[in-house]
Design a protein around this motif. Structure first.
Motif, PDB file in Angstrom:
ATOM      1  N   LEU A 280       5.554 -10.626  -1.833  1.00 45.29           N
ATOM      2  CA  LEU A 280       5.976  -9.852  -0.535  1.00 45.29           C
ATOM      3  C   LEU A 280       7.159 -10.498   0.157  1.00 45.29           C
ATOM      4  O   LEU A 280       7.840  -9.738   0.632  1.00 45.29           O
ATOM      5  CB  LEU A 280       4.676  -9.822   0.252  1.00 45.29           C
TER       6      LEU A 280
ATOM      7  N   ASP B  28      -1.530  -9.076   5.198  1.00 39.17           N
ATOM      8  CA  ASP B  28      -0.163  -8.801   5.695  1.00 39.17           C
ATOM      9  C   ASP B  28      -0.184  -8.571   7.264  1.00 39.17           C
ATOM     10  O   ASP B  28      -0.654  -7.502   7.527  1.00 39.17           O
ATOM     11  CB  ASP B  28       0.665  -7.688   5.047  1.00 39.17           C
TER      12      ASP B  28
ATOM     13  N   CYS C 293       2.283   2.266  12.402  1.00 38.48           N
ATOM     14  CA  CYS C 293       2.578   2.524  11.023  1.00 38.48           C
ATOM     15  C   CYS C 293       1.930   3.427  10.464  1.00 38.48           C
ATOM     16  O   CYS C 293       1.070   4.053  10.712  1.00 38.48           O
ATOM     17  CB  CYS C 293       2.159   1.026  10.162  1.00 38.48           C
TER      18      CYS C 293
ATOM     19  N   HIS D 129      10.134  -4.112   3.502  1.00 38.02           N
ATOM     20  CA  HIS D 129       8.726  -3.797   4.354  1.00 38.02           C
ATOM     21  C   HIS D 129       8.870  -3.832   5.692  1.00 38.02           C
ATOM     22  O   HIS D 129       8.277  -2.836   6.427  1.00 38.02           O
ATOM     23  CB  HIS D 129       7.797  -4.997   3.758  1.00 38.02           C
TER      24      HIS D 129
ATOM     25  N   ASN E 111      10.034  -0.483   7.095  1.00 39.90           N
ATOM     26  CA  ASN E 111       8.942   0.620   6.908  1.00 39.90           C
ATOM     27  C   ASN E 111       7.712   0.383   7.581  1.00 39.90           C
ATOM     28  O   ASN E 111       6.853   1.125   7.189  1.00 39.90           O
ATOM     29  CB  ASN E 111       8.800   0.876   5.381  1.00 39.90           C
ATOM     30  N   TYR E 112       7.373  -0.820   8.372  1.00 38.81           N
ATOM     31  CA  TYR E 112       6.023  -0.901   8.950  1.00 38.81           C
ATOM     32  C   TYR E 112       5.966  -0.522  10.262  1.00 38.81           C
ATOM     33  O   TYR E 112       4.853  -0.911  10.951  1.00 38.81           O
ATOM     34  CB  TYR E 112       5.958  -2.456   8.935  1.00 38.81           C
TER      35      TYR E 112
ATOM     36  N   ARG F 283      10.751  -8.867  -0.923  1.00 30.86           N
ATOM     37  CA  ARG F 283      10.946  -7.489  -0.575  1.00 30.86           C
ATOM     38  C   ARG F 283      10.770  -7.405   0.875  1.00 30.86           C
ATOM     39  O   ARG F 283      10.493  -6.407   1.371  1.00 30.86           O
ATOM     40  CB  ARG F 283      10.103  -6.619  -1.272  1.00 30.86           C
TER      41      ARG F 283
ATOM     42  N   LEU G 127       4.024   0.709  -0.343  1.00 39.66           N
ATOM     43  CA  LEU G 127       4.912  -0.591  -0.549  1.00 39.66           C
ATOM     44  C   LEU G 127       4.264  -1.718  -1.047  1.00 39.66           C
ATOM     45  O   LEU G 127       4.690  -2.622  -2.130  1.00 39.66           O
ATOM     46  CB  LEU G 127       5.601  -0.750   0.694  1.00 39.66           C
ATOM     47  N   ILE G 128       3.053  -1.975  -0.501  1.00 42.15           N
ATOM     48  CA  ILE G 128       2.332  -3.402  -0.895  1.00 42.15           C
ATOM     49  C   ILE G 128       2.015  -3.318  -2.408  1.00 42.15           C
ATOM     50  O   ILE G 128       2.007  -3.981  -3.069  1.00 42.15           O
ATOM     51  CB  ILE G 128       1.072  -3.350  -0.081  1.00 42.15           C
TER      52      ILE G 128
ATOM     53  N   PRO H 171       2.609  -5.345   9.597  1.00 43.23           N
ATOM     54  CA  PRO H 171       2.595  -3.724   9.989  1.00 43.23           C
ATOM     55  C   PRO H 171       2.104  -3.607  11.227  1.00 43.23           C
ATOM     56  O   PRO H 171       1.184  -4.061  11.977  1.00 43.23           O
ATOM     57  CB  PRO H 171       1.439  -3.141   9.080  1.00 43.23           C
TER      58      PRO H 171
ATOM     59  N   VAL I 190       2.802   1.975   4.058  1.00 41.81           N
ATOM     60  CA  VAL I 190       2.244   0.484   4.130  1.00 41.81           C
ATOM     61  C   VAL I 190       1.372   0.352   2.891  1.00 41.81           C
ATOM     62  O   VAL I 190       2.101  -0.655   1.989  1.00 41.81           O
ATOM     63  CB  VAL I 190       1.523   0.224   5.144  1.00 41.81           C
TER      64      VAL I 190
ATOM     65  N   THR J 100       4.690  -3.767  -4.742  1.00 42.37           N
ATOM     66  CA  THR J 100       5.105  -5.115  -4.710  1.00 42.37           C
ATOM     67  C   THR J 100       4.274  -6.098  -5.352  1.00 42.37           C
ATOM     68  O   THR J 100       4.746  -6.852  -6.302  1.00 42.37           O
ATOM     69  CB  THR J 100       5.372  -5.661  -3.158  1.00 42.37           C
TER      70      THR J 100
END
Length: 355
Positions: free
Chosen positions: A265, A323, A330, A272, A275-276, A268, A338-339, A326, A335, A342
Motif C-alpha cells: 500500500l 487502512d 469516499c 490511493h 482517490n480516497y 502506491r 484500489l486496495i 479513506p 477504495v 494493490t
C-alpha cells in the motif's frame, strides 16, 4: 398486491457524488426491470441527450415502507447498455472477478456527523454560548461544546447525542438484511459510526451505499442533516473517516502476508490518497489520530499510522489490516478496487521481503 420499489443510484456530482432515488410501482410477482431517469438533472447528461439507464444490482427489503416493498440499488448505464462514466462499480466488478480466487474480505467503518438543521454548519450538540454573543471575524456566531474526549462510546444525555437516530438506523439496516457488525458514538459530539462487513468488495460497497441512503432517509424524519464531510468542525476536533479493514485468504493465515500488504500500500500511497475522498488533506493532518496525507507509514496498534495492524493479529500470527486513510465521503467502489489491485498484485505477493 402492488409493491413499491425504490430505485437508488449514485449521481455525477463532483467532487463528491450524491445519492438519488425514485419510486416505481410493480405488481407483487413482477421482476424488477431496468428503468431510466433524466441525467441532465443529476450531472450525468446534457439536456439534448438526457436519458440514463438504471440497472438494479443489489435488492433488499425496504425497512421504511415495510413488506413487500424493496430497495433496488442501481448502477448507471448509457442507453447502449455500457457503463456510464460515473459508474465506478463497473470498474470494481472487473477487478473483483480478476482476483476472485484471492477471496478478499472487507469491513468498512463509516463515520458520519449529525448536523444542526437550523445552523447547518454546526454539528448536533454544539450550542451557542451565552457568553459569546459576538460575531466572529468570519461573520458567524460563536458555537461551543465540551472539549473533545467524553463523547466516544459515551452514554448519557448531552454526550451520546443522536443515539435515537443511530439506533433506528441500525435496526433498519438489519431489517433490510445488510451485514452490519456494530455501531458506536464517535469522538466528536453528534458523530457516530456504523460498520459493514466482513463481506467481499462488491457486497460491502453495495451495502454501504444502501446504508448511507437509509441513514439520510431516517434523518429526514428527525429533521437532522447527515454529513459525510471529512472535517465537519474546524479546530481541535477529529475528522470523519471510513477506515477500511481487509484481508486475503493468505492474510487470514499469515502475519507475513499482512505485512506485505501494508508495504504494498505504501508503494502506491499517492494514488490511493488522490482517490480516497474529497478534502482529504483537511482530515489527514497528522493530528487527531491520523497520519499526514504527505507521508505513509504502517505500524502495529498505531492509530496515528496510515495503515494499522491490530495487536491481536500480531499475537495470533494472522488476520487482517486496516487502512485508516479513506474519508467518510469516499466512494467504496473506488477504495475497495484500489486496495484489491494493490494487495493482489504480483509485486505484493512475490517481491516484498519481510525483514
Amino acid at each position: 398486491m402492488n409493491r413499491k420499489i425504490e430505485y437508488i443510484w449514485i449521481d455525477g456530482t463532483k467532487p463528491t457524488p450524491q445519492l438519488r432515488s425514485k419510486t416505481k410501482i410493480l405488481y407483487a410477482n413482477e421482476q424488477i426491470p431496468i428503468w431510466s431517469f433524466d441525467g441532465s438533472s443529476t450531472n450525468q447528461a446534457e439536456g439534448y441527450n438526457s436519458d440514463c439507464v438504471l440497472n438494479p444490482v443489489f435488492v433488499c427489503s425496504d425497512p421504511i415502507r415495510g413488506y413487500p416493498n424493496e430497495l433496488a440499488l442501481c448502477e448507471v448505464l448509457n442507453t447502449d447498455m455500457t457503463p456510464h462514466k460515473s459508474n465506478t462499480r463497473a470498474a470494481l466488478s472487473k477487478v473483483y472477478e480478476k482476483h476472485k480466487s484471492e477471496d478478499v474480505w472487507f469491513g468498512m467503518e463509516q463515520e458520519y456527523t449529525f448536523m444542526n438543521r437550523v445552523h447547518a454548519d454546526q454539528p448536533l450538540g454544539f450550542y451557542k454560548s451565552r457568553l459569546t454573543e459576538e460575531y466572529t471575524e468570519e461573520g458567524y456566531l460563536s458555537f461551543v461544546s465540551l472539549p473533545q474526549g467524553p463523547y466516544y462510546c459515551s452514554v448519557g444525555s448531552g454526550l451520546a447525542i443522536g443515539r435515537d437516530v443511530a439506533e433506528e438506523h441500525l435496526d433498519a439496516c438489519l431489517e433490510a438484511g445488510l451485514t452490519l457488525s456494530g455501531i458506536n458514538a464517535e469522538v466528536m459530539p453528534g458523530q457516530w459510526e456504523f460498520q459493514v462487513g466482513p463481506v467481499d468488495a462488491l457486497e460491502v460497497s453495495d451495502q454501504l451505499w444502501v446504508a448511507r441512503w437509509l441513514l439520510h432517509r431516517i434523518a429526514e424524519k428527525h429533521n437532522i442533516i447527515v454529513s459525510f464531510d471529512p472535517k465537519p468542525a474546524e479546530g481541535d476536533w477529529n475528522g470523519a473517516g471510513c477506515h477500511t479493514n481487509f484481508s486475503t485468504e493468505e492474510m487470514r493465515n499469515s502475519l507475513e502476508a499482512c505485512e506485505k500488504a501494508a508495504i504494498a500500500l505504501g508503494e502506491r500511497a499517492q494514488l490511493h490518497i488522490e482517490n480516497y475522498g474529497a478534502d482529504i488533506e483537511k482530515r489527514l493532518t497528522g493530528d487527531h489520530e491520523t497520519c499526514s496525507y504527505k507521508e505513509y507509514r504502517w505500524g502495529v496498534s498505531d492509530r496515528g499510522a496510515s495503515v494499522r495492524i491490530p495487536w491481536q493479529v500480531v499475537k495470533e500470527g494472522k488476520g487482517y489490516i486496516e487502512d485508516r486513510r479513506p474519508n467518510a465521503n469516499c466512494d467504496p467502489y473506488v477504495v475497495t478496487r484500489l486496495i484489491t489491485k494493490t494487495i493482489c498484485s504480483d509485486k505484493c505477493v512475490k517481491q516484498f521481503k519481510i525483514a
